[in-house]
Design an enzyme around this catalytic site. Sequence first.
Site, short mmCIF file in Angstrom:
data_model
loop_
_atom_site.label_atom_id
_atom_site.label_comp_id
_atom_site.label_asym_id
_atom_site.label_seq_id
_atom_site.Cartn_x
_atom_site.Cartn_y
_atom_site.Cartn_z
CE1 TYR A 193 12.63 -27.59 5.94
CE2 TYR A 193 12.61 -29.46 3.89
CZ TYR A 193 13.19 -28.86 4.60
OH TYR A 193 14.78 -28.88 4.44
CG PHE A 200 26.59 -4.49 -4.23
CD1 PHE A 200 25.92 -2.69 -3.85
CD2 PHE A 200 25.78 -5.08 -3.30
CE1 PHE A 200 25.64 -2.99 -2.42
CE2 PHE A 200 25.53 -4.55 -2.10
CZ PHE A 200 25.56 -4.22 -1.24
CB THR A 201 30.21 -4.81 -1.00
OG1 THR A 201 28.61 -4.69 -0.97
CG2 THR A 201 30.73 -3.05 -1.51
CG ASP A 213 21.87 -7.16 -8.91
OD1 ASP A 213 20.98 -7.67 -7.45
OD2 ASP A 213 22.82 -7.31 -7.46
CE LYS A 234 19.33 -3.77 -0.77
NZ LYS A 234 20.89 -3.97 -0.51
NE ARG A 274 29.37 2.52 1.73
CZ ARG A 274 29.32 0.91 1.83
NH1 ARG A 274 28.62 0.66 1.05
NH2 ARG A 274 29.70 0.18 3.06
CG PHE A 279 32.61 -0.16 6.09
CD1 PHE A 279 33.21 -1.44 5.35
CD2 PHE A 279 31.10 -1.03 6.33
CE1 PHE A 279 32.65 -2.82 4.53
CE2 PHE A 279 30.51 -1.85 5.74
CZ PHE A 279 31.00 -2.69 4.95
#
Length: 482
Positions: A80, A132-133, A223, A266, A389, A455
């Site tokens: 932990y 970005f969303t 980012d 990613k 998109r 969507f």
Amino acid sequence: MSNVKFYYGGNVPLEMHKVRIVQKLNLVSIERRLEAIKEAGNNTFLLKNRDVFMDMLTDSGVNAMSDKQLAAMMEADDSYAGSETFTKLENKITEIFGKKYFLPAHQGRACENILSQAFVKQGSVIPMNYHFTTSKAHVYLNGGTVEEIIIDEGLNITSEYPFKGNMNVEKLKALITKHGAEKIAFVRLEAGTNLIGGQPFSLQNMKEVHTVCKDFDIMLILDASLLADNLHFIKTREEVCKNMSIREITRAMADLSDVIYFSARKLGCARGGGICTNDKAVYLKLRELVTLYEGFLTYGGMSVREMEAIVVGLDETMDENMINQGPQFIEYMVNELKKHGVPVVTPAGGLGCHINAMEFLSHVPQSQYPAGALASALYLVSGVRGMERGTVSEQRDENGNETFSNMELLRLAMPRRVFTLSQVNYAIDRIRWLYENRKLVGGLTFVEEPPILRFFFGKLATASDWQTELVAKFKADFGDNL
Ligand SMILES: *Cc1c(COP(=O)(O)O)cnc(C)c1O
């Protein structure tokens, strides 16, 4: 893949890895595909993987791991608090980005939640090259607004401009002057700008943005989720960086950033995420939120195995031969389609190949969702699953009117090291066939429309019986072939 030339010509991207674990794929018959896409309400998110041949929905969490990553996962140190694996990851972050403090989080949007809660206040303004969303949603949840100040070229579908992800520095200065520096919570630069087709910014642009931020004492946040592609493009497209190593370019970018965060779904081909900085005050502020939302500071919601995979994945990201497979396959696909007149977003970016549905299906009105119709049609004729998109991904306004999207794109993501070139050629072949038969494709209308994130879960029906006709033409051309 980088330096191999074929003696007999042709721009063939050659893989610099071999495949040692395989997963069998199914290509079901077109009759089954017709049933499947109807069951899914013409929404590719709702298809079952067993009906999908090439899954090009996303590059998130689906990239192939290396043998070294898998091996490292076996020796993860589970505890932990104080796990040795975490120390390894922390050290790797310091080695690569030169940042002393590292905070783990379970994925990219968790980093955004923490950063937004810490820095965004009611009335804050956050300039970005592009949103970005999830990054936008977290800013708004905390009472801030997003200002997208990408260069004009960024929104041109077809272009030769190598760095469509650049921020317009003049607009940045104007925004700061207009609102006052204290209103700007931070400036966010997104590497490999996701929503405009995985387009990079240049190191030069980042330097200019950094200078403005320094002048006004504003934090610059990077980012780095799609950093790998951006690194590859800086190395191959930015003349002055040609002789820099990927590691040097990374460090130059990191030195210009006050805070870096990433989705390890990613970056590093694993799962998880994290935030790093050299600013102790920033670190201490974020630390409390990490323990509250993510978990203790030595795992942050990640499994130790994933953390081991990230350590190796980050190291492999510094190897040009490991990161160029994605962008080179995408470039190959984009160029082949372009050669045959199929409208695509250019120049090729990272992330995937983006087809311009507005032009591909110019006879389908935007109110009938050309990008959604194209996603449905391509699945039907190929078993390839892409992602809409366009307008389906938007939300209606408060009066219930449709908000038409600027672009109607079908995104075909290229998971790293997952597909072979013949599979990519198959996708190209079916897209070309569909392009020749595009007049057969009609529009879609909603039959089930959730008010938010439609969507993901919405279901649509065809506006006419175009799918039956498309299947008939397919069978006439391909016979009993799949
Ligand atoms: C995917 C992505 C995120 C969010 O990461 P998740 O791990 O999916 O939460 C943030 N920024 C960019 C640029 C991304 O591509």
